[in-house]
Write a protein that holds these residues in place. Structure first.
Motif, PDB file in Angstrom:
ATOM      1  N   CYS A 208       0.828  -1.220   0.000  1.00 43.01           N
ATOM      2  CA  CYS A 208       0.000   0.000   0.000  1.00 43.01           C
ATOM      3  C   CYS A 208       0.859   1.266   0.000  1.00 43.01           C
ATOM      4  O   CYS A 208       1.797   1.395   0.774  1.00 43.01           O
ATOM      5  CB  CYS A 208      -0.906  -0.022   1.230  1.00 43.01           C
ATOM      6  SG  CYS A 208      -1.851   1.489   1.435  1.00 43.01           S
ATOM      7  N   LYS A 209       0.512   2.212  -0.882  1.00 48.14           N
ATOM      8  CA  LYS A 209       1.252   3.485  -0.980  1.00 48.14           C
ATOM      9  C   LYS A 209       0.570   4.597  -0.182  1.00 48.14           C
ATOM     10  O   LYS A 209       1.002   5.745  -0.213  1.00 48.14           O
ATOM     11  CB  LYS A 209       1.347   3.939  -2.448  1.00 48.14           C
ATOM     12  CG  LYS A 209       1.881   2.878  -3.391  1.00 48.14           C
ATOM     13  CD  LYS A 209       3.398   2.791  -3.311  1.00 48.14           C
ATOM     14  CE  LYS A 209       3.926   1.790  -4.318  1.00 48.14           C
ATOM     15  NZ  LYS A 209       4.892   0.866  -3.744  1.00 48.14           N
TER      16      LYS A 209
ATOM     17  N   CYS B  26      -2.270   6.118  -0.790  1.00 51.86           N
ATOM     18  CA  CYS B  26      -2.837   7.194  -1.634  1.00 51.86           C
ATOM     19  C   CYS B  26      -4.282   7.558  -1.251  1.00 51.86           C
ATOM     20  O   CYS B  26      -4.765   8.626  -1.588  1.00 51.86           O
ATOM     21  CB  CYS B  26      -2.785   6.780  -3.108  1.00 51.86           C
ATOM     22  SG  CYS B  26      -3.914   5.424  -3.497  1.00 51.86           S
TER      23      CYS B  26
ATOM     24  N   CYS C 278      -8.663   4.010  -2.421  1.00 52.20           N
ATOM     25  CA  CYS C 278      -9.622   2.946  -2.101  1.00 52.20           C
ATOM     26  C   CYS C 278     -10.727   3.477  -1.187  1.00 52.20           C
ATOM     27  O   CYS C 278     -11.913   3.231  -1.426  1.00 52.20           O
ATOM     28  CB  CYS C 278      -8.914   1.752  -1.458  1.00 52.20           C
ATOM     29  SG  CYS C 278      -7.868   2.189  -0.080  1.00 52.20           S
TER      30      CYS C 278
ATOM     31  N   CYS D 213      -6.900   0.496  -7.102  1.00 50.58           N
ATOM     32  CA  CYS D 213      -5.598   0.435  -6.421  1.00 50.58           C
ATOM     33  C   CYS D 213      -4.500   0.114  -7.431  1.00 50.58           C
ATOM     34  O   CYS D 213      -4.416  -1.001  -7.945  1.00 50.58           O
ATOM     35  CB  CYS D 213      -5.609  -0.610  -5.302  1.00 50.58           C
ATOM     36  SG  CYS D 213      -3.993  -0.714  -4.516  1.00 50.58           S
TER      37      CYS D 213
HETATM   38  S1  SF4 Z   1      -5.685   2.454  -3.239  1.00 50.92           S
HETATM   39 FE1  SF4 Z   1      -5.741   2.029  -1.049  1.00 50.92          FE
HETATM   40  S2  SF4 Z   1      -4.673   0.073  -0.796  1.00 50.92           S
HETATM   41 FE2  SF4 Z   1      -4.122   0.882  -2.828  1.00 50.92          FE
HETATM   42  S3  SF4 Z   1      -2.256   2.018  -2.477  1.00 50.92           S
HETATM   43 FE3  SF4 Z   1      -3.931   3.483  -2.291  1.00 50.92          FE
HETATM   44  S4  SF4 Z   1      -4.392   3.514  -0.088  1.00 50.92           S
HETATM   45 FE4  SF4 Z   1      -3.163   1.686  -0.472  1.00 50.92          FE
END
Ligand code: SF4
Ligand code: SF4
Length: 277
Positions: A54-55, A57, A60, A81
């Motif tokens: 997980c980054k 971001c 999700c 994701c």
């Molecule tokens: S979409 Fe969600 S699970 Fe995927 S990298 Fe971003 S925060 Fe992490």
């Protein structure tokens, strides 16, 4: 008719003879403490979250209709994701869909003496589907193998026997107390079914995981040898498989705790193999 399947792996060399496609059914009625496929245990599709990928971001959470507070397995977060950190494990397949997948490598099976293996989880729990896909594979001229831990009623074996060329049969411990402690149930039904399978003249490869501190003893191996010596026919092959500490990332993705065991030494494995000669 359909089944919940969590993986279909092509080009396998370890699930029977030749090059094989292995179909992994979801759902298992055992709970081996060393299980390296924890995602196979629950019979239903599940969301897996790989924290290490997980980054952060936040996409999700922003896109999830429930803001990640509950999950309906809609698949939206997986789609958004970019880090592949969210994955739905388990998908419903029809018999025709599975057959289509396994037929893709038919020419490889023909050249290598391979075929298709149905595994899990415990594929024998989804018996009606298993019977139908085995029949379809036999009609298509494929070699079929069923990988089972054998903790099911005998009538399920009777249903699949005529369409199964090979059984890969797991024996975890010859000591029922140890079996219950580490697998969740005693071994009586498993050994009874193995005995019946050998009585029927079925082709069987036995696979025994050797787990440090659980069943890595001379007594276990000699008990297996003694048991097999009493049967009407003998298995074609016996494979002792040393424990390996794989699957940790899957435990954490499912928020499950993983137990650790020691790996039996090469010398010990060689000795056990000699004992079985
Ligand atoms: S979409 Fe969600 S699970 Fe995927 S990298 Fe971003 S925060 Fe992490
Ligand atoms: S699968 Fe759907 S409901 Fe479940 S967490 Fe992802 S977006 Fe939310």
């Amino acid at each position: 008719m359909d089944a919940v399947i969590f993986d279909i792996t092509r080009n396998s060399f370890v699930d029977g003879p030749g090059i094989r496609t292995t179909v992994f059914f979801k759902g298992c009625n055992l709970r081996c403490a060393w299980c390296h496929n924890p995602e196979s245990q629950n019979p239903n599709p599940q969301m897996m979250f790989y924290k290490d990928k997980c980054k952060g971001c936040g996409m999700c959470k922003a896109k999830c209709p429930n803001h990640l507070e509950s999950c309906t397995l809609c698949g939206i977060c997986e789609m958004y994701c970019m880090a592949d950190a969210r994955k739905i494990c388990g998908k419903t397949y029809t018999v025709e869909e599975v057959l289509k997948e396994v037929l893709k490598d038919k020419s490889f099976y023909e050249h290598s003496g391979g075929g298709v293996t149905f595994s899990g989880g415990e594929c024998m729990l989804q018996t009606s589907f298993l019977v139908e896909i085995l029949k379809a594979c036999k009609d298509a001229g494929l070699h079929t193998a069923v990988d089972t831990a054998g903790h099911v009623s005998w009538d399920k074996f009777e249903q699949v026997l005529s369409f199964t060329d090979l059984f890969l049969y797991d024996v975890k411990s010859m000591n029922s107390r140890v079996h219950k402690e580490y697998v969740g149930v005693g071994n009586e039904l498993i050994l009874e079914n193995l005995s019946k399978l050998l009585d029927e003249g079925a082709k069987v490869w036995i696979r025994m995981p050797v787990i440090g501190g659980v069943n890595d003893s001379e007594e276990e191996i000699l008990a297996l040898k003694e048991f097999l010596g009493k049967q009407k026919t003998i298995p074609e092959k016996i494979e002792l498989l040393p424990y390996h500490a794989m699957g940790e990332h899957k435990y954490s993705a499912l928020d499950m705790e993983k137990k650790e065991f020691s790996v039996p030494s090469k010398e010990k494995m060689e000795y056990f193999n000699q004992l079985l000669q």
